[in-house]
Design a protein around this motif. Structure first.
Motif, mmCIF file in Angstrom:
data_model
loop_
_atom_site.group_PDB
_atom_site.id
_atom_site.type_symbol
_atom_site.label_atom_id
_atom_site.label_comp_id
_atom_site.label_asym_id
_atom_site.label_seq_id
_atom_site.Cartn_x
_atom_site.Cartn_y
_atom_site.Cartn_z
ATOM 1 N N GLY A 121 0.963 -1.250 0.101
ATOM 2 C CA GLY A 121 -0.018 -0.015 0.173
ATOM 3 C C GLY A 121 0.743 1.374 0.022
ATOM 4 O O GLY A 121 0.362 2.278 -0.407
ATOM 5 N N ARG A 122 2.141 1.177 0.381
ATOM 6 C CA ARG A 122 2.703 2.312 0.548
ATOM 7 C C ARG A 122 3.587 2.575 -0.721
ATOM 8 O O ARG A 122 3.626 3.977 -1.206
ATOM 9 C CB ARG A 122 4.098 1.872 1.681
ATOM 10 C CG ARG A 122 5.257 3.137 1.944
ATOM 11 C CD ARG A 122 4.604 4.205 2.317
ATOM 12 N NE ARG A 122 5.735 5.300 2.572
ATOM 13 C CZ ARG A 122 6.351 6.152 1.582
ATOM 14 N NH1 ARG A 122 6.096 5.655 0.210
ATOM 15 N NH2 ARG A 122 7.246 6.785 1.804
ATOM 16 N N ASP A 123 3.945 1.562 -1.351
ATOM 17 C CA ASP A 123 4.462 1.972 -2.897
ATOM 18 C C ASP A 123 4.432 0.546 -3.456
ATOM 19 O O ASP A 123 5.606 -0.272 -3.457
ATOM 20 C CB ASP A 123 6.005 2.373 -2.353
ATOM 21 C CG ASP A 123 6.601 2.700 -3.729
ATOM 22 O OD1 ASP A 123 6.354 2.358 -4.876
ATOM 23 O OD2 ASP A 123 7.661 3.579 -3.773
ATOM 24 N N PRO A 124 3.293 0.368 -4.370
ATOM 25 C CA PRO A 124 3.402 -0.892 -4.915
ATOM 26 C C PRO A 124 4.251 -1.351 -6.033
ATOM 27 O O PRO A 124 4.764 -2.378 -6.081
ATOM 28 C CB PRO A 124 1.790 -0.542 -5.845
ATOM 29 C CG PRO A 124 1.254 0.477 -5.017
ATOM 30 C CD PRO A 124 2.178 1.302 -4.311
ATOM 31 N N GLU A 125 4.901 -0.302 -6.626
ATOM 32 C CA GLU A 125 5.901 -0.576 -7.520
ATOM 33 C C GLU A 125 7.244 -0.946 -6.839
ATOM 34 O O GLU A 125 7.915 -2.139 -7.359
ATOM 35 C CB GLU A 125 6.329 0.676 -8.372
ATOM 36 C CG GLU A 125 5.267 1.297 -9.344
ATOM 37 C CD GLU A 125 5.677 2.241 -10.211
ATOM 38 O OE1 GLU A 125 6.999 2.771 -10.134
ATOM 39 O OE2 GLU A 125 4.839 2.822 -10.975
#
Length: 227
Positions: A163-167
């Protein structure tokens, strides 16, 4: 969610938005939260370089600004690193103080619950989609997260990271597995030595911050490989 880079023509307004979110978040909590956030605000307003995202300051000077001893500084900075709000950019060396960087994205995510309190205009600024080809750094809205089991700590940690940084999660964290968690230490396994070393160097703080939201007893993360 989004936040523009605090530089250029609109820099003063952007800085006020960030400081407003921090201040109202502090006032919504108990005295311990208020004191911690007041301390980080003091660092931002006195020593933070917004353009370069650098906080260059030694432990002795922080102690003087906060009117505390260096032991308290060490404990408080560790707490801020665990939250994922601050990270060491360059460690202290002989004749040179440590340089820290702030994760403004994580900071704003963690204060988002008080945005409606500040006002509908503030919430709109933080949640509207940025226009194409601007200097706005987007806060990616939380996508569909991996299925979470209440009893599975690692699954919950993975969901937080996703959720914080999908990539970033797709590139690095999803390849990890939890091998052991005991005595406040977590051992994670990576598929290669390169990946283990790179994540240990770049992303240990983010892993620890995610764990702290699920299991506050976790105080350190170690990366290993089966190779």
């Amino acid at each position: 969610m989004q936040v523009a880079k605090p530089v250029g023509r609109n820099a003063p307004a952007i800085k006020y938005d960030i400081l407003s979110a921090l201040t109202v978040h502090a006032l919504s909590g108990d005295k311990h939260r208020q004191r911690s956030i007041l301390r980080i605000i003091a660092l931002i307003t006195t020593r933070y370089n917004w353009r370069n995202n650098e906080l260059s300051i030694g432990r002795e000077e922080i102690a003087r600004l906060w009117s505390v001893n260096e032991r308290t500084v060490k404990r408080e900075m560790a707490k801020l690193r665990t939250l994922g709000w601050i990270a060491v950019k360059r460690p202290a060396a002989r004749g040179r103080v440590a340089v820290y960087e702030l994760d403004l994205k994580q900071l704003m995510i963690d204060t988002s619950e008080v945005w409606p309190t500040i006002g509908s205009d503030f919430q709109a600024r933080m949640t509207e989609e940025p226009e194409v080809e601007t200097n706005v750094v987007p806060f990616t809205a939380k996508p569909s997260l991996p299925e979470v089991s209440d009893g599975d700590v690692w699954t919950q940690v993975q969901a937080i990271l996703h959720g914080r940084d999908p990539e970033l999660w797709a590139s690095w964290f999803r390849h990890l597995t939890e091998a052991d968690r005991a005595g406040g230490m977590v051992t994670l396994m990576a598929p290669s030595r390169f990946m283990a070393d790179y994540i240990a160097q770049k992303w240990t703080g983010r892993l620890l911050a995610a764990y702290s939201r699920v299991d506050p007893d976790v105080r350190s993360v170690r990366l290993e490989t089966a190779e």
